[in-house]
Design a protein around this motif. Structure first.
Motif, PDB file in Angstrom:
ATOM      1  N   TYR A  86       0.824  -1.232   0.000  1.00  0.00           N
ATOM      2  CA  TYR A  86       0.000   0.000   0.000  1.00  0.00           C
ATOM      3  C   TYR A  86       0.854   1.277   0.000  1.00  0.00           C
ATOM      4  N   ALA A  87       1.844   1.329   0.922  1.00  0.00           N
ATOM      5  CA  ALA A  87       2.753   2.487   0.989  1.00  0.00           C
ATOM      6  C   ALA A  87       2.025   3.806   1.171  1.00  0.00           C
ATOM      7  N   LEU A  88       0.928   3.783   1.913  1.00  0.00           N
ATOM      8  CA  LEU A  88       0.277   5.058   2.244  1.00  0.00           C
ATOM      9  C   LEU A  88       1.125   5.746   3.308  1.00  0.00           C
ATOM     10  N   PHE A  89       1.111   7.065   3.309  1.00  0.00           N
ATOM     11  CA  PHE A  89       1.907   7.797   4.285  1.00  0.00           C
ATOM     12  C   PHE A  89       1.164   7.778   5.621  1.00  0.00           C
ATOM     13  N   PRO A  90       1.726   7.127   6.631  1.00  0.00           N
ATOM     14  CA  PRO A  90       0.975   6.918   7.878  1.00  0.00           C
ATOM     15  C   PRO A  90       0.620   8.203   8.606  1.00  0.00           C
ATOM     16  N   ASN A  91       1.401   9.266   8.357  1.00  0.00           N
ATOM     17  CA  ASN A  91       1.180  10.521   9.077  1.00  0.00           C
ATOM     18  C   ASN A  91       0.126  11.404   8.414  1.00  0.00           C
ATOM     19  N   MET A  92      -0.435  10.939   7.299  1.00  0.00           N
ATOM     20  CA  MET A  92      -1.400  11.771   6.580  1.00  0.00           C
ATOM     21  C   MET A  92      -2.769  11.095   6.532  1.00  0.00           C
ATOM     22  N   PHE A 100      -1.457  14.369  -2.072  1.00  0.00           N
ATOM     23  CA  PHE A 100      -0.017  14.598  -1.903  1.00  0.00           C
ATOM     24  C   PHE A 100       0.691  14.962  -3.220  1.00  0.00           C
ATOM     25  N   TYR A 132      -7.055   8.021   9.120  1.00  0.00           N
ATOM     26  CA  TYR A 132      -5.649   7.716   8.867  1.00  0.00           C
ATOM     27  C   TYR A 132      -5.548   6.302   8.287  1.00  0.00           C
ATOM     28  N   PRO A 133      -4.482   6.009   7.539  1.00  0.00           N
ATOM     29  CA  PRO A 133      -4.378   4.678   6.910  1.00  0.00           C
ATOM     30  C   PRO A 133      -4.577   3.522   7.887  1.00  0.00           C
ATOM     31  N   ALA A 134      -4.023   3.669   9.117  1.00  0.00           N
ATOM     32  CA  ALA A 134      -4.131   2.562  10.084  1.00  0.00           C
ATOM     33  C   ALA A 134      -5.571   2.311  10.507  1.00  0.00           C
ATOM     34  N   GLN A 141      -7.259   0.509   2.148  1.00  0.00           N
ATOM     35  CA  GLN A 141      -5.949   1.162   1.990  1.00  0.00           C
ATOM     36  C   GLN A 141      -5.473   1.060   0.546  1.00  0.00           C
ATOM     37  N   ARG A 148      -4.623   7.673  -4.969  1.00  0.00           N
ATOM     38  CA  ARG A 148      -3.469   8.566  -4.844  1.00  0.00           C
ATOM     39  C   ARG A 148      -2.628   8.538  -6.122  1.00  0.00           C
TER      40      ARG A 148
ATOM     41  N   ASN B 191       7.110  10.649  10.390  1.00  0.00           N
ATOM     42  CA  ASN B 191       6.869   9.268  10.801  1.00  0.00           C
ATOM     43  C   ASN B 191       7.894   8.764  11.818  1.00  0.00           C
ATOM     44  N   ALA B 264       0.119   3.059  16.053  1.00  0.00           N
ATOM     45  CA  ALA B 264      -0.960   2.592  15.189  1.00  0.00           C
ATOM     46  C   ALA B 264      -0.800   3.164  13.792  1.00  0.00           C
ATOM     47  N   GLN B 265      -0.350   4.420  13.737  1.00  0.00           N
ATOM     48  CA  GLN B 265      -0.165   5.033  12.419  1.00  0.00           C
ATOM     49  C   GLN B 265       0.987   4.395  11.674  1.00  0.00           C
TER      50      GLN B 265
END
Lengths: 365, 270
Positions: A86-92, A100, A132-134, A141, A148, B191, B264-265
């Motif tokens: 997936y490689a989604l940005f976890p912080n976004m 993005f 968020y992705p998580a 995802q 994206r 991150n 979790a993120q």
């Protein structure tokens, strides 16, 4: 001129003796969906990574939309890529992930927001924009990753085994969604997979690869029905492979363990030579005794009968070879019993004459 | 009670006593500055000292700059090693462990020897003597602090990088048109929030308590002040030690709350 062209591409990693990819030539038309199919280590992902710009060919050139991109950096190629992980940005958030590429390209906000909404609608996740992705499932995802990649309106969409990490049910629904979205957007897509069913169901054309080489390029129909090499025949679908002695090359007359067979076309081999042939299980039927002389017959003893629910798989031993065939389950008919002698029939067209070294040790798959 | 539970509790209690008894002793001692009175007189006196605020502020400023320099130096290095030069990881790890085996006194004498005179190449001055002004000596001090904090900051960052799929995130960003600067500051660093905070906390703890570099470079830091105070007074150093512990715990609680959702993120990257 084709939209994507790979000419004489070769990739040699310094720490490995054998080239990862060699003599790779491919032309892909605009809007086409092409899959690279092959086992692990066959070079399919390396080829995809060369198109993306993450690897550079040792030899050869890559042209996209008339422009050579062989030495162009990955971030200058305008290619959308979907990764297995997936490689989604976890912080976004989902919306930030989708937007993005547009933000990097410094597009105005008035353009980014509607485009993100359009993409969210395309993947049916309008209500998940702030997540968020998580907080999403694997399937969701991957849909976000697809949105994206498409948000930047890429010239080319690359998908590297995007469904491998998902469970079977989601895999099927998402692959249909990927195909529908690709048709809707008209983007040219290259899809890497080791799953033949996935490649068959999605692609306009399939490139079957083995040991860094292209084995065969064709439509799913051609690849399945007319495999040109032993590798393609064995990798795509289930197949019975046998050794046959050539009795009369021009007439297509063969002999398998002393039993005569006739192919639909002339055999490119000398009389007395041994060649590899193959039969698809679904082309083989139990003989009823009413078949015409144009049908091939093989007689053998039932070695095993396996009840698989909707179908029954029967293995018949000829002498050294074994062939398998499937019949639909019918509760009114008795299953063939072990040791029972029976005759199977198949049309001449069912015999696939395989190129490459004869599989002396192989019998049935 | 199960046998295993009993022994578990026994060892935890023993460890807690080992850690907290000396601390309690110091705290109790710090409250007895006045004869027959239990109170905070030592704390009041310590906080009333201008030198305390001056040195404490100076060390905090040095810590802040050291953290920034460490992050800017170590994050790109660890990232590049992980992405492009994984075979060099053992070499880099060895280098980051050197501050454990080379004492601070050797480091500071090396600095003084090397940088107390200008570096000249024929008639050309590459850079002047760094020990001549307060500002340039502070530069040397910060360089020393960065070296001392290197093992902790590098490990924090490296662990953080291992927890995210650096290669794929980088390639995903590249495919969307991002350059190295964007990747570093908008993808990688956000991150690494938890890793950077713990590295920063360790750096802060090292810098605020550091004695050798500041003493030999003649800078007004908190470590030398505490040491001097300990030579003349009994209760105030104990009070300030307790304050230091409280500050560290406060920082740890802060890190816990700031990074609570980040794991979790991070898992979403895989």
């Amino acid at each position: 001129m084709a939209f994507l062209e790979l000419s004489k591409v070769r990739k040699q990693f310094s720490n490995v003796a054998a080239p990862a990819v060699q003599d790779f030539n491919l032309s892909v038309e605009r809007g086409e969906f092409v899959s690279f199919l092959g086992p692990s280590g066959c070079g399919k992902t390396t080829t995809l990574r060369m198109i993306a710009g993450f690897e550079h060919p040792t030899v050869g050139k890559i042209v996209i939309n008339g422009k050579e991109v062989t030495g162009v950096a990955a971030n200058k190629r305008k290619i959308g890529m979907v990764f297995q992980s997936y490689a989604l940005f976890p912080n976004m958030t989902v919306a930030d992930n989708i937007g993005f590429g547009l933000r990097v390209a410094k597009r105005p906000k008035a353009e980014i927001e509607p485009r993100v909404q359009e993409m969210l609608k395309l993947i049916h996740l309008e209500d998940k924009a702030k997540r968020y992705p998580a907080q999403l499932s694997g399937g969701q995802q991957q849909r976000v990753a697809l949105a994206r990649a498409l948000a930047i309106k890429p010239e080319l969409l690359l998908l590297d085994e995007p469904l491998s990490a998902l469970d079977a049910k989601i895999r099927v629904s998402l692959r249909n969604e990927i195909r529908a979205i690709q048709r809707q957007t008209g983007v040219t897509a290259i899809y890497v997979t080791h799953d033949q069913e996935e490649a068959m169901s999605l692609s306009d054309r399939i490139v079957v690869m083995s040991e860094g080489r292209m084995e065969q390029v064709g439509t799913p129909f051609e690849i399945y029905n007319f495999p040109q090499t032993q590798f393609v025949a064995s990798f795509v679908g289930t197949l019975n492979r046998m050794q046959a002695r050539v009795a009369d090359p021009s007439a297509g007359a063969l002999e398998v363990e002393g039993q005569p067979l006739t192919a639909a076309r002339a055999v490119e081999a000398n009389r007395g030579e041994t060649i590899a042939i193959a039969l698809r299980p679904e082309m083989i039927h139990l003989a009823k005794g009413t078949e015409g002389v144009e049908m091939n017959h093989l007689n053998g003893a039932v070695e095993e009968t396996t009840f698989l629910g909707s179908i029954v798989r029967t293995r018949v031993r000829l002498r050294d070879s074994v062939i398998s065939f499937d019949t639909f389950n019918n509760p009114n008919l008795a299953l063939p019993q072990r040791g029972e002698m029976l005759s199977v029939v198949f049309p001449r067209e069912a015999i696939l004459l395989l190129k490459g070294p004869s599989a002396a040790q192989e019998s049935a798959v | 009670m199960k046998r295993s539970t009993f022994w578990g509790l026994f060892w935890v209690t023993l460890a807690a006593l080992y850690l907290f008894l000396p601390l309690w002793g110091a705290f109790d001692f710090s409250l007895r500055a006045e004869r027959d009175v239990i109170g905070f007189a030592s704390y009041t006196r310590a906080f009333a000292d201008d030198d305390f605020w001056r040195t404490f502020t100076f060390s905090n400023q040095m810590a802040f700059v050291s953290i920034i320099v460490s992050v800017l130096l170590i994050v790109p290095t660890a990232y590049w090693v992980q992405l492009k030069l994984p075979h060099l990881r053992p070499v880099v790890e060895f280098i980051t462990l050197l501050p454990f085996v080379i004492p601070a006194i050797i480091l500071v004498f090396g600095y003084i020897k090397l940088y107390s005179s200008p570096l000249e190449l024929g008639p050309l001055t590459i850079f002047p003597a760094l020990t001549n002004t307060d500002l340039s000596t502070n530069v040397l001090l910060i360089a020393g602090y960065v070296v001392l904090a290197l093992p902790y900051m590098y490990r924090s960052v490296d662990n953080g990088l291992r927890a995210i799929d650096v290669r794929t995130l980088t390639e995903a960003a590249q495919s969307l048109g991002a350059g190295w600067f964007t990747i570093m500051f908008r993808i990688i660093m956000p991150n690494l929030r938890a890793a950077l905070l713990s590295g920063a906390l360790l750096t802060f703890a090292i810098v605020v308590g550091e004695l050798t570099l500041a003493t030999f470079l003649g800078r007004p830091a908190f470590g030398p002040y505490l040491q001097q105070l300990g030579q003349h007074k009994a209760y105030e150093p104990a009070a300030l030690s307790i304050v230091s512990f409280l500050l560290t715990w406060l920082a740890m609680i802060l890190i816990y709350f700031v990074t609570r959702g980040s794991n979790a993120q991070v898992t979403g990257a895989h």
